[in-house]
Write a protein that holds these residues in place. Structure first.
Motif, mmCIF file in Angstrom:
data_model
loop_
_atom_site.group_PDB
_atom_site.id
_atom_site.type_symbol
_atom_site.label_atom_id
_atom_site.label_comp_id
_atom_site.label_asym_id
_atom_site.label_seq_id
_atom_site.Cartn_x
_atom_site.Cartn_y
_atom_site.Cartn_z
ATOM 1 N N LEU D 217 0.828 -1.208 0.000
ATOM 2 C CA LEU D 217 0.000 0.000 0.000
ATOM 3 C C LEU D 217 0.864 1.261 0.000
ATOM 4 C CD1 LEU D 217 -2.960 0.688 0.067
ATOM 5 C CD2 LEU D 217 -2.829 0.799 2.548
ATOM 6 N N VAL D 218 2.001 1.199 0.676
ATOM 7 C CA VAL D 218 2.908 2.354 0.666
ATOM 8 C C VAL D 218 3.360 2.651 -0.765
ATOM 9 C CG1 VAL D 218 5.210 3.125 1.350
ATOM 10 C CG2 VAL D 218 3.687 2.106 3.041
ATOM 11 N N LEU D 219 3.757 1.610 -1.473
ATOM 12 C CA LEU D 219 4.155 1.812 -2.866
ATOM 13 C C LEU D 219 2.997 2.365 -3.679
ATOM 14 C CD1 LEU D 219 6.358 -1.199 -4.008
ATOM 15 C CD2 LEU D 219 7.040 1.094 -3.333
ATOM 16 N N PHE D 220 1.809 1.792 -3.465
ATOM 17 C CA PHE D 220 0.651 2.219 -4.243
ATOM 18 C C PHE D 220 0.356 3.697 -3.988
ATOM 19 C CE2 PHE D 220 -3.839 2.368 -5.493
ATOM 20 C CZ PHE D 220 -3.777 1.687 -6.697
ATOM 21 N N LEU D 221 0.466 4.112 -2.746
ATOM 22 C CA LEU D 221 0.147 5.506 -2.451
ATOM 23 C C LEU D 221 1.212 6.467 -2.954
ATOM 24 C CD1 LEU D 221 -1.848 4.699 0.540
ATOM 25 C CD2 LEU D 221 -2.403 6.661 -0.879
ATOM 26 N N LEU D 222 2.423 5.969 -3.038
ATOM 27 C CA LEU D 222 3.463 6.779 -3.667
ATOM 28 C C LEU D 222 3.059 7.064 -5.119
ATOM 29 C CD1 LEU D 222 6.280 8.015 -3.692
ATOM 30 C CD2 LEU D 222 7.248 5.741 -3.942
ATOM 31 N N GLU D 223 2.637 6.031 -5.811
ATOM 32 C CA GLU D 223 2.197 6.203 -7.195
ATOM 33 C C GLU D 223 0.935 7.062 -7.273
ATOM 34 O OE1 GLU D 223 3.037 5.836 -10.170
ATOM 35 O OE2 GLU D 223 1.387 5.198 -11.448
ATOM 36 N N MET D 224 0.007 6.862 -6.330
ATOM 37 C CA MET D 224 -1.197 7.700 -6.301
ATOM 38 C C MET D 224 -0.812 9.169 -6.151
ATOM 39 S SD MET D 224 -4.275 6.023 -6.175
ATOM 40 C CE MET D 224 -5.190 7.294 -5.312
ATOM 41 N N GLY D 225 0.221 9.431 -5.371
ATOM 42 C CA GLY D 225 0.685 10.803 -5.218
ATOM 43 C C GLY D 225 1.182 11.355 -6.545
ATOM 44 N N LEU D 226 1.961 10.538 -7.266
ATOM 45 C CA LEU D 226 2.453 10.973 -8.575
ATOM 46 C C LEU D 226 1.293 11.285 -9.509
ATOM 47 C CD1 LEU D 226 5.304 8.316 -9.032
ATOM 48 C CD2 LEU D 226 5.630 10.750 -8.644
ATOM 49 N N VAL D 227 0.291 10.403 -9.490
ATOM 50 C CA VAL D 227 -0.856 10.572 -10.385
ATOM 51 C C VAL D 227 -1.677 11.793 -9.982
ATOM 52 C CG1 VAL D 227 -3.037 9.540 -11.104
ATOM 53 C CG2 VAL D 227 -0.978 8.131 -10.959
ATOM 54 N N THR D 228 -1.921 11.921 -8.686
ATOM 55 C CA THR D 228 -2.714 13.050 -8.203
ATOM 56 C C THR D 228 -2.048 14.376 -8.548
ATOM 57 O OG1 THR D 228 -3.582 11.732 -6.390
ATOM 58 C CG2 THR D 228 -3.697 14.112 -6.139
ATOM 59 N N ALA D 229 -0.734 14.418 -8.375
ATOM 60 C CA ALA D 229 -0.026 15.671 -8.627
ATOM 61 C C ALA D 229 -0.218 16.126 -10.063
ATOM 62 C CB ALA D 229 1.462 15.502 -8.326
ATOM 63 N N ARG D 230 -0.308 15.173 -10.986
ATOM 64 C CA ARG D 230 -0.523 15.547 -12.383
ATOM 65 C C ARG D 230 -1.880 16.225 -12.582
ATOM 66 N NH1 ARG D 230 0.551 10.179 -15.203
ATOM 67 N NH2 ARG D 230 2.201 9.705 -13.716
ATOM 68 N N ARG D 231 -2.814 15.938 -11.676
ATOM 69 C CA ARG D 231 -4.157 16.519 -11.798
ATOM 70 C C ARG D 231 -4.288 17.843 -11.050
ATOM 71 N NH1 ARG D 231 -7.810 14.838 -14.816
ATOM 72 N NH2 ARG D 231 -7.226 12.891 -15.797
ATOM 73 N N LEU D 232 -3.298 18.153 -10.223
ATOM 74 C CA LEU D 232 -3.438 19.364 -9.415
ATOM 75 C C LEU D 232 -3.601 20.611 -10.286
ATOM 76 C CD1 LEU D 232 -0.959 18.767 -6.465
ATOM 77 C CD2 LEU D 232 -3.450 18.609 -6.480
ATOM 78 N N GLY D 233 -2.944 20.596 -11.450
ATOM 79 C CA GLY D 233 -3.051 21.743 -12.337
ATOM 80 C C GLY D 233 -4.490 21.978 -12.785
ATOM 81 N N ASP D 234 -5.267 20.903 -12.856
ATOM 82 C CA ASP D 234 -6.661 21.045 -13.295
ATOM 83 C C ASP D 234 -7.534 21.700 -12.236
ATOM 84 O OD1 ASP D 234 -6.254 19.961 -15.799
ATOM 85 O OD2 ASP D 234 -6.595 17.906 -15.116
ATOM 86 N N LEU D 235 -7.044 21.796 -11.008
ATOM 87 C CA LEU D 235 -7.859 22.405 -9.961
ATOM 88 C C LEU D 235 -8.276 23.817 -10.361
ATOM 89 C CD1 LEU D 235 -6.268 21.342 -6.569
ATOM 90 C CD2 LEU D 235 -8.443 20.657 -7.583
#
Ligand SMILES: Nc1ncnc2c1ncn2[C@@H]1O[C@H](COP(=O)(O)O)[C@@H](O)[C@H]1O
Ligand SMILES: Nc1ncnc2c1ncn2[C@@H]1O[C@H](COP(=O)(O)O)[C@@H](O)[C@H]1O
Ligand SMILES: Nc1ncnc2c1ncn2[C@@H]1O[C@H](COP(=O)(O)O)[C@@H](O)[C@H]1O
Ligand code: NA
Ligand code: NA
Ligand code: NA
Lengths: 330, 105, 330, 330, 105, 105
Positions: D217-235
């Motif tokens: 889960l730690v690895l998965f959330l690291l990747e989720m962070g990478l993915v989420t950050a790409r969407r932050l610009g859309d905010l």
């Protein structure tokens, strides 16, 4: 455990044998091959795991105890690229760009060599200091910066001027590449997470990051063997000068690291592991930075030296040697 | 259905250049791109192995003049020191405007 | 545990259920799909783990104890392709090339069937001999060589000459493919590493290779279910002859293996596992070798038989049958 | 453990820190990147593991104990898309298609938020009911169906008619997509396997699916962070209305879930976890179904809301809030 | 060796469409196809990330009239709402019949 | 910038042939190659699944006569029994010598 016992135990450890199996598989032209993603996944896992463990250990280490070894490590990160460069330029006659490129690699550190040294420490029954991974993070970056500065500055300390082509690479881009590169991000990130989460927070993820670690390393070294074997052919082209450097540099740097580690207050095991770190040549962080900052440098030279000469040397003979030296000095 | 000719510019490069090349083609006028992970061997000593990660193939559909700008940029900036090739083909597309082209590009 | 209990426990084990889930997922057209790399990664892990465990077990097995079972296994590796070939040619009427191709598969061994049998042994509480993986390595290769020889030699023992097309494949290339194929390299390599590292060296990597093994197998069988389901459609095209062979051959070979295993000194559990090995049809090593040596042979025939008929049969009914037979013979 | 302690422990847990590291890595433009296959592999592993654990727990749960929570969950799965839709349409002024699309996401559930809530339950020392994963499976599908029905039916309850473009998507295809989607197949499949295999059958695979879970889960959330950050610009582009909805909806839904969970007989920990489930927005099952049924809806809206607003909110503040509420209600 | 011209139709689309597009090209007359996982960016807001999985590139070698049918079908069915591009090139092949073509397609 | 026409030869084949095809194209005169993992379906019974691993696409940029040699070799050696297709396109490159070509290849 005597020095020869350590040597034998090391050579018969699953990770060294897995490395040998990888080389052998390529030599017999096996179709064994790791999918791209597996290699990357293992690298991410191993780097993060090292960082986490180091961070957790750091969270229970008094600052005073850490300070000496940290300063020693930083000093080694500044000195070893300078010694490498001097030797590569004058006695060995490499041009400035390639000498600087090689110095960046030999001043920085190979995480896998570090881990292999940790295993040997455990084999001998005398575990190294838990915060050693924090030292890896400290050793990784400075040498690369120092080496690139050597290449970028004209007329480095007492060196004859040479026809200086205009720089093709970019210093800033390279600095960014080093500091934001995945190995630094994972190591440092893991350190900080481990530091903040502490032993209690880490307990839940321990089976994954500690229990699975050594086995994952076996797979990783199998792949490293496959990769290294592909570079063995280049040994013929890089010349005997570089092969010599790839064996003598780690011995000298490693012994320096063992000695300074002891002086700085590390246990013999810790000093031996520090020696192995200093002896090792980076093949993740350094190649990426050098490719950007010094594109004119030959990747065949530095990758072959780091992967096909120094890595196998340290893995098999170097590490046991540093343990013997640490015992002798203790 | 009208089918209009444009250019497909393909770059194959060492992974390290991925970010730069993507930025460059967008700067030079491409409206999109497609990336594929590949493995390869060329005339350079650099072999692409597990350490670097796979190489990258970057494909962009662009009007002729953008294609020329991209080829020139890549040749000038990267040919000397980096592992990269570039080639150009003609392709027919349905919505030329999508790729930044007038009808008769 | 009675035979029916074993059957029930087997059918309700996570690995068999995961296989069923994979088939079901494909039948309902789920978008569930394993990334390419994951399948390859699991296969590498499982094969290496089997090898390692076998090697460690071998390191504490007296040669004398191992000799009987080893010879029995080799004998089965030579005999079963011959019996397969004979039956496929005469009563079933397959042409020489396809009969040889199928014989290579049925003479060799499926590592996953082997592991499934090991689990059942543990379910029954009577673990099989630890060195069984070494027998897998022995069983994998000879049958492929024997079967290819059948195809390459003209006029095999008492067979009517038939119009013999020129060989498209290459005998040497196939031999190289078998011996350097990833399944042999990983199994044999793992055996040697386990043998050299011994129990002590293996202890460190045990959580990864032993603790994680059965769970990884669940994932692998889920993917096997997805793959098998894609082949189910071919069942209609391969004909009832092949379906019959795909069920009867494993029963006959398996019982032969159980009996000979017992004679050679294996425990009932070990004999049952050997039976499952002999009953199984290879779908990693054999297909690659056959594709090279006998490219005219139809992959649809041999892959459908091995994957969509014999593998599910052994996984569900065959293995419990061999355990029942072993108990009955004991 | 007081509410603020829980908040602190949550923010310093390895999974939340790993998520932050992923976001940070992207912000500093690190080249850290997960291979495609690793993300998919981790998702398969996590979903199957959740299902298995839930199934095993269900196998030892009396039906009567499960019935109340199950009905409460189903009710929440029907109600929350309706409340979401009403709010998104009238006060917030989204058009019907986008309101329905968002409702599908907010009515369904995010498996990762669920797991994060489970961890917090364990941090507090009061584990939630073992069968909670079965509730995840129950909560996943109904909301998506309800929301799509809202979009497909003309003139939903008391709403002004609006110019109704012809439907581009297909209702049946979407239903198939939801029910056969990988997250439902793995969760439900895992549940059934766990239920059939029971505690004994599961014991063998436990080290892999339970021991490794939190680390994976730690690895998965690291990747989720990478993915989420790409969407932050859309905010910036999605507008303040949606940002507000993305924070208020989970609070309201979450508190409703906590309350109804308590009423239905869940322990405070169980009620808090149910609250987190209800508060969460799906980003695996819902996006796929919505893309097919409502292709006119804007993926930027629903993905940004689910991933870049609601997921981080729940992960950091929402979950501790629901635990505080559950304690207050208890 | 006779080398005969056919069309190579390339589709790059969001992953969700993979199954549909494969079925469609086979229905419309393709005798085979080649799929590649790619990553890309176009003019649509939809970015392709880890959540969706990679995008997909679908290549089919077909006679001219099949190529036209495929382009038309994709344009009509998917251009409005989905992330997909299609382009056509000429290719030379050795066995035209294999791709559903007469000699002079 | 002078842009010179060469040939892009593309092979799509079952994985097993990867090593052989790579060796063959280099032997026949290619100076490099690019490999991509793909999945596909053709007219052969062999479907490409997890067991075999993905199929492979091999692209080489070569002068016309090398292209012809490669097509011929593949057709003769592999068409009968193996799953493989080959097709040829024209491409424009900047450094023809890099691909083993004289200016007017
Ligand atoms: N003749 C060629 N045909 C196809 N791909 C090539 C060729 N030469 C080079 N490449 C690709 O371009 C990359 C860079 O080439 P190079 O700069 O020559 O090392 C290689 O790794 C190959 O993937
Ligand atoms: N100009 C272009 N050149 C190359 N590939 C493109 C281009 N535009 C779009 N694509 C690809 O087609 C996909 C869908 O494009 P779009 O519908 O514009 O989002 C993108 O994800 C890219 O992979
Ligand atoms: N018409 C086609 N268009 C695109 N790719 C094809 C076509 N036919 C075959 N292929 C590719 O070539 C491989 C071998 O084809 P085959 O020999 O027909 O099985 C297939 O797996 C596909 O990847
Ligand atoms: Na060093
Ligand atoms: Na067999
Ligand atoms: Na929800």
């Amino acid at each position: 455990m005597g020095s020869l016992d350590i040597l034998a135990a090391n050579l018969l450890s699953p990770i060294v044998l897995a490395f040998a199996l990888g080389i052998l598989a390529r030599l017999v032209k096996s179709d064994l091959e790791f999918p791209d993603g597996l290699y990357q996944a293992l690298a991410i896992y191993l780097l993060l795991a090292i960082g986490l463990k180091g961070g957790v250990a750091l969270s229970v280490t008094p600052v005073a105890a850490f300070l000496g070894p940290a300063l020693a490590t930083l000093a080694l990160g500044v000195v070893t690229p300078l010694t490498s460069y001097a030797v590569l330029r004058r006695p060995l006659g490499f041009d400035r760009v390639n000498a600087a490129a090689l110095s960046a690699h030999y001043g920085s550190v190979s995480a896998v060599t570090f881990i292999a040294a940790l295993q040997v420490a455990e084999l001998t029954g005398r575990t190294a200091e838990g915060y050693m991974p924090a030292l890896v993070a400290l050793l990784e970056v400075p040498a690369i910066i120092v080496a690139l500065m050597l290449a970028y500055m004209r007329g480095v300390a007492g060196k004859a001027a040479e026809a200086d082509e205009p720089r093709a690479g970019s210093w800033q881009a390279a600095l960014h590449e080093v500091l934001s590169g995945r190995s630094v991000v994972l190591l440092l990130g893991g350190l900080v997470i481990g530091l903040l989460a502490g032993e209690e927070g880490f307990a839940k993820v321990e089976p994954f990051f500690v229990g699975g670690f050594q086995g994952a390393l076996v797979l990783f070294l199998l792949e490293m063997g496959l990769v290294t074997a592909r570079r063995l052919g280049d040994l013929r082209t890089v010349g005997v000068r570089l092969i010599g450097f790839g064996i003598v540099a780690p011995i000298v740097h490693g012994l320096l690291g063992v000695w300074l580690g002891g002086v700085a207050g590390l246990s013999p095991s810790g000093a031996a592991v520090l020696g192995a770190m200093v002896a090792s040549a980076s093949y993740i962080a350094a190649p990426a930075a050098v490719r950007i900052a010094l594109p004119e440098a030959s990747p065949t030279l530095y990758l072959t030296a780091a992967l096909a000469i120094t890595f196998p040397f340290n893995l098999t003979l170097g590490i046991p040697l540093f343990f013997a030296a640490a015992d002798w000095l203790a | 259905m009208d089918i209009v000719p444009l250019r497909l510019v393909t770059l194959v490069a060492e992974r390290l250049l991925r970010g730069r090349l993507v930025e460059a083609v967008l700067d030079l006028g491409a409206t999109g791109y497609t990336l594929t992970e590949v493995h390869g061997k060329g005339t350079r000593g650099v072999k692409h192995n597990a350490i670097d990660g796979p190489s990258v193939k970057l494909e962009v559909i662009v009007p002729l003049e953008v294609a020329e700008r991209i080829v020139e940029h890549v040749a000038e900036t990267y040919f000397q020191h980096y592992s990269v090739i570039v080639y150009v083909q003609e392709v027919k597309v349905v919505r030329p405007a999508k790729y930044g082209s007038g009808r008769d590009a």
